[in-house]
Design a protein around this motif. Structure first.
Motif, PDB file in Angstrom:
ATOM      1  N   PRO A 297       0.815  -1.230   0.000  1.00 49.61           N
ATOM      2  CA  PRO A 297       0.000   0.000   0.000  1.00 49.61           C
ATOM      3  C   PRO A 297       0.841   1.269   0.000  1.00 49.61           C
ATOM      4  O   PRO A 297       0.306   2.366  -0.144  1.00 49.61           O
ATOM      5  N   GLY A 298       2.149   1.118   0.177  1.00 51.59           N
ATOM      6  CA  GLY A 298       3.019   2.287   0.184  1.00 51.59           C
ATOM      7  C   GLY A 298       3.259   2.851   1.565  1.00 51.59           C
ATOM      8  O   GLY A 298       4.363   3.227   1.918  1.00 51.59           O
ATOM      9  N   GLU A 299       2.225   2.909   2.383  1.00 47.33           N
ATOM     10  CA  GLU A 299       2.362   3.457   3.728  1.00 47.33           C
ATOM     11  C   GLU A 299       1.367   2.762   4.636  1.00 47.33           C
ATOM     12  O   GLU A 299       0.208   2.561   4.278  1.00 47.33           O
ATOM     13  N   HIS A 300       1.824   2.378   5.799  1.00 49.15           N
ATOM     14  CA  HIS A 300       0.963   1.746   6.793  1.00 49.15           C
ATOM     15  C   HIS A 300       0.595   2.792   7.843  1.00 49.15           C
ATOM     16  O   HIS A 300       1.461   3.377   8.488  1.00 49.15           O
ATOM     17  N   LEU A 301      -0.682   3.039   7.997  1.00 50.18           N
ATOM     18  CA  LEU A 301      -1.148   4.031   8.963  1.00 50.18           C
ATOM     19  C   LEU A 301      -1.930   3.313  10.065  1.00 50.18           C
ATOM     20  O   LEU A 301      -3.115   3.008   9.900  1.00 50.18           O
ATOM     21  N   PRO A 302      -1.278   3.011  11.171  1.00 50.66           N
ATOM     22  CA  PRO A 302      -2.000   2.326  12.245  1.00 50.66           C
ATOM     23  C   PRO A 302      -3.102   3.201  12.820  1.00 50.66           C
ATOM     24  O   PRO A 302      -3.012   4.439  12.826  1.00 50.66           O
ATOM     25  N   ALA A 303      -4.133   2.545  13.276  1.00 56.62           N
ATOM     26  CA  ALA A 303      -5.277   3.273  13.824  1.00 56.62           C
ATOM     27  C   ALA A 303      -4.919   3.891  15.173  1.00 56.62           C
ATOM     28  O   ALA A 303      -4.070   3.393  15.918  1.00 56.62           O
ATOM     29  N   ASP A 304      -5.567   5.010  15.473  1.00 55.30           N
ATOM     30  CA  ASP A 304      -5.435   5.607  16.791  1.00 55.30           C
ATOM     31  C   ASP A 304      -6.405   4.944  17.755  1.00 55.30           C
ATOM     32  O   ASP A 304      -7.348   4.251  17.354  1.00 55.30           O
ATOM     33  N   ARG A 305      -6.174   5.169  19.019  1.00 53.37           N
ATOM     34  CA  ARG A 305      -7.047   4.615  20.046  1.00 53.37           C
ATOM     35  C   ARG A 305      -8.462   5.171  19.856  1.00 53.37           C
ATOM     36  O   ARG A 305      -8.663   6.386  19.857  1.00 53.37           O
ATOM     37  N   PRO A 306      -9.435   4.294  19.639  1.00 53.83           N
ATOM     38  CA  PRO A 306     -10.800   4.798  19.384  1.00 53.83           C
ATOM     39  C   PRO A 306     -11.409   5.424  20.626  1.00 53.83           C
ATOM     40  O   PRO A 306     -11.233   4.927  21.745  1.00 53.83           O
ATOM     41  N   ALA A 307     -12.119   6.512  20.410  1.00 54.51           N
ATOM     42  CA  ALA A 307     -12.823   7.200  21.501  1.00 54.51           C
ATOM     43  C   ALA A 307     -14.073   7.857  20.929  1.00 54.51           C
ATOM     44  O   ALA A 307     -14.174   9.093  20.866  1.00 54.51           O
ATOM     45  N   PRO A 308     -15.048   7.071  20.491  1.00 58.34           N
ATOM     46  CA  PRO A 308     -16.259   7.654  19.895  1.00 58.34           C
ATOM     47  C   PRO A 308     -17.065   8.432  20.936  1.00 58.34           C
ATOM     48  O   PRO A 308     -17.094   8.078  22.122  1.00 58.34           O
TER      49      PRO A 308
ATOM     50  N   TYR B 141     -19.791   0.715  24.526  1.00 58.56           N
ATOM     51  CA  TYR B 141     -20.310   1.394  23.338  1.00 58.56           C
ATOM     52  C   TYR B 141     -20.609   0.386  22.216  1.00 58.56           C
ATOM     53  O   TYR B 141     -21.652   0.458  21.555  1.00 58.56           O
ATOM     54  N   ALA B 142     -19.699  -0.558  22.006  1.00 57.86           N
ATOM     55  CA  ALA B 142     -19.890  -1.536  20.939  1.00 57.86           C
ATOM     56  C   ALA B 142     -21.127  -2.390  21.190  1.00 57.86           C
ATOM     57  O   ALA B 142     -21.896  -2.684  20.279  1.00 57.86           O
ATOM     58  N   ARG B 143     -21.323  -2.756  22.445  1.00 61.04           N
ATOM     59  CA  ARG B 143     -22.466  -3.620  22.757  1.00 61.04           C
ATOM     60  C   ARG B 143     -23.782  -2.848  22.749  1.00 61.04           C
ATOM     61  O   ARG B 143     -24.784  -3.318  22.208  1.00 61.04           O
ATOM     62  N   LYS B 144     -23.809  -1.661  23.336  1.00 60.40           N
ATOM     63  CA  LYS B 144     -25.082  -0.965  23.545  1.00 60.40           C
ATOM     64  C   LYS B 144     -25.435   0.002  22.416  1.00 60.40           C
ATOM     65  O   LYS B 144     -26.618   0.226  22.151  1.00 60.40           O
TER      66      LYS B 144
ATOM     67  N   ALA C 257     -11.322   3.419  24.438  1.00 57.85           N
ATOM     68  CA  ALA C 257     -11.023   1.990  24.509  1.00 57.85           C
ATOM     69  C   ALA C 257      -9.999   1.717  25.607  1.00 57.85           C
ATOM     70  O   ALA C 257      -9.019   2.445  25.767  1.00 57.85           O
ATOM     71  N   LYS C 258     -10.238   0.642  26.354  1.00 56.81           N
ATOM     72  CA  LYS C 258      -9.306   0.154  27.372  1.00 56.81           C
ATOM     73  C   LYS C 258      -8.825   1.287  28.280  1.00 56.81           C
ATOM     74  O   LYS C 258      -7.623   1.490  28.478  1.00 56.81           O
ATOM     75  N   LEU C 259      -9.768   2.004  28.890  1.00 57.43           N
ATOM     76  CA  LEU C 259      -9.412   3.122  29.760  1.00 57.43           C
ATOM     77  C   LEU C 259      -8.679   2.628  30.994  1.00 57.43           C
ATOM     78  O   LEU C 259      -7.714   3.241  31.455  1.00 57.43           O
ATOM     79  N   ARG C 260      -9.158   1.520  31.544  1.00 57.94           N
ATOM     80  CA  ARG C 260      -8.483   0.891  32.689  1.00 57.94           C
ATOM     81  C   ARG C 260      -8.248  -0.578  32.324  1.00 57.94           C
ATOM     82  O   ARG C 260      -9.006  -1.459  32.727  1.00 57.94           O
TER      83      ARG C 260
END
Length: 986
Positions: A701-712, A737-740, A961-964
């Motif tokens: 792909p030329g460049e790999h851009l890892p995702a940031d920590r999700p915080a919707p 959030y994912a479940r509800k 995500a994964k706050l604690r």
């Protein structure tokens, strides 16, 4: 006139064999078209026949009457040779060859009966597998002209191990009965019949030479009958024998070292032959012909596809016997030069396939250039063909693929496995989702039903059989009623199709014919005529039809569980070749198919030890020493044959050799052939890193851009939460959030082992029923546990491992309830309630609430594992009991009023203080270090919940995500949050 010597020739490896052969034949006989047409060319196999036929077409430039092309390996050799093999007046016609499957099944029955007499019976599938190995050993005896009776006359100087003695005795028992079986069938072994036909042909030609020329080309089989035919051919007035790459320049001492050697006159011992050398088989054939290497001349004609003479010399030096490789250090540069041969080493088999496909695609850029991949690795071949399809290039794999890996073969296998496993969920769903099942207009509806059944069958396995699925869908967990209702709509139609095979396989051991017939009928009902379409479908239909007929000759009874492995064994030996029609300039060959073939670019793939060459397969019937005494080929002779195939493939003008450092399972070792070329060429070994780079660049792909920590941070937030979800909300807001919000819930695996949640549900159900039906009478609890453990639906692992613990723990519960009866009573069990609090609905379900004599309440939670620690409570987690107490105090549980003053976990885990199972623990226990006062517990839980609700439910705090993470041990949503891309980077 001087006597004509033997007409023996060889075409060296650096020449294209078929084109050079045809060029020479055209030069000799092409001046008269009828003279060419009266001739005959003997070839080793059908693929070689086609290669020579194509070479004639290329050389003719127009119309041409071809000579008769006859393959000596053809089972119908007598038909291919025409009138030459018609029996003479004083000769009886040869019996027909026994059908391969009939032979296999008869031998399987004999093996089974012999093993039963020994007291070591085998299943039908194992008998068929052993019969296959027995047939190969018997064929080797027949091909080498060794009568099986000679086995009894062997006198070994040293005793064999008990295992080999038993195997030899069993082999003798079966072989003794085999001739009578052949007489009953009225047939003969195909190998013996072929040998007798070749002997007749040689004798006929000696008495009456054919009118036209005869040329035996590319035949390397050293069988005595073949050697006699080649001798007779070479003696004919117009006969020639042309070998492929017989090493004329090989030093005499190396040639003599190959063997076979004569016994030492003093010790009567033979020096071991070098059967792994590429020239050994040709030397053995030449010895049996009765000719010396000096009588062999080089075929004068060449072709436009030849490599250089230096290439041929370098190949011969690279494959020299091990004892003579020391000469490499003193060889001249031109004898070590591998010009035109490039190598590329890749990380994985996937990279190797991509690189090979790219090299094939590159070859098409040059007009008229041809390219071929040669590999024994059929998985690699299939991958390469799939990669070529991305450019719209169809490429034929002439070696084919085993029927067992094709769609019709896998369908028959999974159907037999599902029936034999009493329609266990995994096997049943694999069958229902098979691409051939209901592959028509109703396919979408069928898959909807299969997916509904998939959801309903997740979790621990139901009771066996179709009836077990019935009961599971009818009486399952009430929380999954909607899922089961959808499955129940589709299940009756599915059940009706499977009922016949369920009844048949449910009868236990029975004749194989009946099970194969039912299997075929059920497969037809599931798939229709689509199952038998195409080359793979026709091969499956032919195999089943013949197996139905020949099964009567096999083991009299077979267990249903043996049907699937039996079919798989037979289908692995059936090669399904695609119809011709691929790109005319590209091809994929197996090692046998590549013999006599040529191309401008030859790609030799899969050069790893164990693949090319393959690992020598052991003979389960005869010990290596017995094989040597009988004069059978060594188990490693196939390595020498593979080496000869490798040497001939290296003779193309341009060659690319490839290997991967790792296959699908483990790291690999480079093939001994690869290492020899590398060692011979040294620094001159031509690697091709550019190909590897190009292959990697295709999908880069030329460049790999890892995702940031999700915080919707959605505007519309849930306003309903259960007491058990509060910890998730605080520790891992994204999971909440994912479940509800996203409504994504984890589901159990199919046929899963009983999870802790399942065990907890069972314990809760038992205790609830015990209280509601038996008023918590101590004597009534243990029988309920026994009913659970003896239920067919209960996993065997639960019975064996968890059962003893559960019995002891449940006895502890009964005793503990009875011991506390004087100071408190059970008020309610398994109740639900909802409380409006801080702008949200807080729901909760308690396991048990007791009332003390003073009217206060004790909230009890059952745990099949360890209860939470006080440290977690002080951190603001594990406050579920306090929130349940709050709901109870507000009167939101039916028939429950009062103040909560007790909060207890009743754990069924091991009590390390007493050594048994079961103990009570409370975060408010004064005996604990730094406990939470009981009168503050509800208030602490309330304050904790108020803060969480204000931040995430009624506020605007993002669901990070994964706050604690220390309090978020479950990874159900790790993939959704792309955890591995950001965790630890911050």
């Amino acid at each position: 006139m001087p006597e004509r010597g033997l007409a023996l020739y060889t075409i060296p490896a650096q020449r294209a064999f078929a084109d050079s052969l045809v060029a020479g034949l055209m030069k000799r006989y092409g001046d008269d078209p009828l003279r060419l047409a009266r001739g005959m060319v003997l070839l080793p196999n059908n693929r070689g026949r086609r290669a020579v036929q194509d070479a004639f077409v290329r050389a003719s430039g127009g119309g041409l009457l071809l000579p008769r092309l006859v393959t000596i390996g053809d089972p119908s050799l007598d038909e291919a040779a025409g009138a030459m093999l018609d029996p003479a007046d004083d000769e009886a016609p040869l019996p027909p060859p026994v059908a391969p499957l009939a032979r296999r099944m008869v031998l399987a029955r004999l093996v089974g009966e012999a093993r039963t007499r020994e007291g070591a019976p085998v299943t039908a599938d194992e008998a068929v597998r052993l019969a296959g190995a027995l047939a190969r050993t018997l064929d080797q005896l027949l091909v080498e002209g060794i009568p099986p009776e000679r086995l009894r006359k062997l006198e070994l100087t040293e005793a064999l191990s008990e295992h080999w003695d038993r195997a030899r005795e069993l082999f003798e028992l079966v072989i003794d009965r085999w001739p009578a079986e052949l007489s009953r069938i009225g047939a003969t072994d195909a190998a013996e019949r072929r040998a007798r036909m070749l002997e007749r042909l040689a004798a006929r030609w000696k008495e009456l030479p054919p009118a036209g020329f005869v040329c035996a080309a590319g035949i390397s089989d050293p069988a005595p009958a073949v050697a006699a035919l080649l001798r007779g051919t070479a003696e004919l007035p117009e006969g020639t024998v042309v070998f492929q790459d017989l090493a004329l320049e090989m030093p005499a001492e190396e040639w003599d070292a190959l063997g076979p050697h004569k016994p030492d006159p003093d010790t009567d011992l033979r020096k071991r032959s070098i059967e792994t050398h590429p020239q050994f088989q040709l030397k053995l054939l030449l010895d049996r012909i009765g000719a010396g290497r000096g009588e062999v001349r080089q075929w004068s004609a060449g072709s436009d596809h030849d490599a250089s003479l230096a290439r041929g010399r370098a190949i011969a030096n690279a494959l020299a016997p091990a004892d003579f490789t020391g000469k490499w250090t003193t060889l001249d540069a031109d004898r070590r030069r591998l010009a035109g041969i490039r190598a590329v080493e890749l990380a994985t088999a996937a990279d190797e396939a991509q690189t090979i496909a790219l090299a094939l695609r590159e070859a098409l850029e040059t007009p008229w250039r041809t390219a071929a991949l040669v590999t024994p690795d059929r998985a690699l071949a299939e991958r390469v063909a799939a990669h070529c399809a991305r450019w719209g290039i169809a490429i034929d794999d002439t070696a084919g693929r085993p029927l067992a890996t094709r769609a019709p073969g896998t369908l028959l296998t999974v159907l037999a496995e599902a029936a034999a496993q009493d329609f266990a969920p995994l096997a049943l769903l694999a069958l229902l989702k098979h691409p051939l099942v209901q592959n028509g207009p109703p396919r979408t509806l069928w898959l909807d039903g299969a997916r509904a059944l998939d959801r309903a069958l997740r979790g621990p396995r139901p009771a066996p059989g179709l009836g077990g699925v019935d009961a599971h869908l009818r009486d399952g967990d009430e929380r999954e009623a909607q899922i089961r209702a959808a499955a129940l709509l589709a299940w009756p139609d599915i059940r009706a199709l499977l009922e016949p095979i369920a009844q048949c396989f449910g009868e236990g051991e029975q004749p194989l014919t009946a099970m194969i017939a039912t299997l075929r009928e059920t497969a037809q009902a599931l798939c229709g005529d689509m199952l038998w379409a195409g080359p793979a479908g026709r091969a499956a239909a032919e195999l089943l039809a013949e197996l139905e007929i020949q099964a009567a000759n096999g083991p009299p009874l077979a267990d249903p569980a043996s049907v699937a492995p039996l079919l798989r064994t037979l289908m692995e030996e059936v090669a399904v070749r695609p119809p011709q029609g691929g790109h005319p300039r590209l091809a994929i060959y197996g090692l046998i198919e590549a013999r006599l073939q040529s191309a401008d670019l030859m790609i030799l793939g899969g050069l790893n030890e164990g693949t090319w060459p393959a690992i020598a397969q052991p003979d389960p019937w005869l010990a290596p020493r017995i094989r040597a005494e009988l004069g059978l080929p060594g188990l490693e002779r196939n390595i020498g044959v593979a080496a000869h195939d490798f040497a001939n493939a290296l003779g193309a003008p341009y060659v690319l050799i490839t290997r991967s450092r790792r296959d699908g399972r483990s790291p690999t070792l480079a093939s001994r052939f690869w290492l020899r070329l590398e060692a011979l060429a040294g620094e001159r070994f031509d690697y091709a890193p550019d190909l590897a780079r190009w292959a990697a660049a295709i999908d880069d792909p030329g460049e790999h851009l890892p995702a940031d920590r999700p915080a919707p941070a959605p505007e519309d937030r849930p306003h309903r939460i259960s007491v058990t979800e509060v910890d998730t909300l605080k520790a891992d807001p994204f999971a909440f959030y994912a479940r509800k919000v996203l409504k994504v819930s984890p589901i159990d695996a199919v046929d899963a082992d009983p999870s802790p949640a399942w065990r907890g549900n069972q314990v809760h159900a038992i205790l609830q029923d015990w209280f509601e039906q038996d008023a918590a009478a101590p004597a009534a609890l243990r029988p309920r546990v026994e009913r659970l453990l003896t239920d067919q639906r209960t996993h065997p692992m639960i019975r064996a491992l968890w059962g003893p613990r559960l019995r002891e723990a449940i006895d502890w519960v009964a005793g503990e309830v009875e011991a506390r009866a004087s100071e408190r009573s059970i008020l309610a069990v398994e109740g639900r309630g909802t409380l409006e609090l801080f702008g949200v609905e807080l729901t909760g379900r308690f396991d048990r609430i007791d009332r003390r004599d003073d009217g206060s309440l004790v909230v009890v939670d059952y745990k099949t594992g360890q209860p939470p620690s006080i440290a977690a409570v002080r951190e603001g987690f594990s406050l579920q009991l306090g929130l349940l107490g709050l709901i109870a105090e507000r009167g939101k549980f039916a028939n429950v009023t009062g103040t909560a003053t007790g909060f207890e976990y009743w754990s069924l885990a091991r009590n390390y203080r007493s050594g048994g199972f079961g103990y009570v623990e409370s975060p408010c226990d004064p005996k604990k270090r730094d406990p939470i006062p009981a009168d503050e517990f509800v208030a602490r839980a309330t304050r904790n919940f108020e803060g969480a609700a204000a931040k995430w439910l009624t506020g605007t705090e993002p669901f990070t995500a994964k706050l604690r993470p220390e309090y978020a041990p479950y990874g159900d949503y790790d993939q959704l949050m792309r955890r591995d891309e950001w965790y630890g980077r911050e």
